[in-house]
Design an enzyme around this catalytic site. Structure first.
Site, short mmCIF file in Angstrom:
data_model
loop_
_atom_site.label_atom_id
_atom_site.label_comp_id
_atom_site.label_asym_id
_atom_site.label_seq_id
_atom_site.Cartn_x
_atom_site.Cartn_y
_atom_site.Cartn_z
N CYS A 64 0.83 -1.02 -0.08
CA CYS A 64 -0.09 -0.07 -0.20
C CYS A 64 0.81 1.29 0.02
O CYS A 64 0.74 2.34 -0.89
CB CYS A 64 -0.97 -0.02 1.11
SG CYS A 64 -0.24 -0.06 2.88
N HIS A 109 -2.73 1.15 7.02
CA HIS A 109 -3.06 0.98 5.56
C HIS A 109 -3.18 2.41 4.85
O HIS A 109 -3.50 3.25 5.60
CB HIS A 109 -4.29 0.07 5.56
CG HIS A 109 -4.47 -0.16 3.76
ND1 HIS A 109 -3.90 -1.06 3.03
CD2 HIS A 109 -5.58 0.19 2.80
CE1 HIS A 109 -3.87 -1.00 1.96
NE2 HIS A 109 -5.22 -0.40 1.85
N HIS A 121 -6.11 1.24 -4.23
CA HIS A 121 -5.10 0.92 -3.43
C HIS A 121 -4.35 -0.68 -3.71
O HIS A 121 -4.99 -1.42 -4.26
CB HIS A 121 -5.47 0.69 -1.88
CG HIS A 121 -6.63 -0.06 -1.83
ND1 HIS A 121 -6.69 -0.93 -0.39
CD2 HIS A 121 -7.60 -0.74 -2.26
CE1 HIS A 121 -7.67 -1.54 -0.19
NE2 HIS A 121 -8.32 -1.51 -1.60
#
Length: 144
Positions: A64, A109, A121
């Site tokens: 990510c 994240h 993502h």
């Protein structure tokens, strides 16, 4: 088990096949000018379908924060390879101000806001960079 091993071998081959510039090299010699959110989002969309690879920060495979780092590097912005540090690098804005290209930050994240409650993502092992609905209410929006 055999299928998992085959998938891991294919992923390793994909990652090894990338020979382009690193995020650091791009940040030192940017490809694009102003890092306005719409430009950032347009670049991020080029990586849809790239496999998730833990620790990855090139089009050979992204995690990510590696995806965010690589996209911003193309605008001359050298972000750390850490979702929490990237979230702290910008200015928090309200969700009503969010436009595609802003960052969606969660505990552990990060990704790009894609509009309409969606995130672009690199989700997790076994997936690819994709757009999907934001699945939690525990996030905030940051503009770099």
């Amino acid at each position: 088990e055999a299928a998992r091993q085959a998938a891991e071998a294919a992923m390793a081959s994909y990652v090894a096949s990338y020979s382009g510039p690193s995020a650091e090299a791009l940040a030192a010699s940017p490809v694009y000018g102003s890092a306005d959110p719409s430009s950032v989002f347009a670049v991020a969309q080029q990586y849809l379908g790239v496999p998730y690879v833990y620790g990855g920060a090139t089009p050979g495979g992204f995690d990510c924060s590696g995806l965010v780092k690589y996209v911003y590097a193309q605008f001359g912005i050298n972000l750390p390879h850490s979702s929490s540090a990237q979230g702290a690098a910008g200015t928090q804005i309200s969700e009503s101000e969010a436009v595609p290209g802003d960052l969606v930050v969660m505990s552990g994240h990060i990704g790009f806001y894609a509009g309409n409650g969606q995130i672009l993502h690199a989700p997790y092992e076994g997936t690819v960079v994709r757009i999907q609905p934001i699945w939690t209410s525990d996030y905030w929006i940051v503009r770099i």
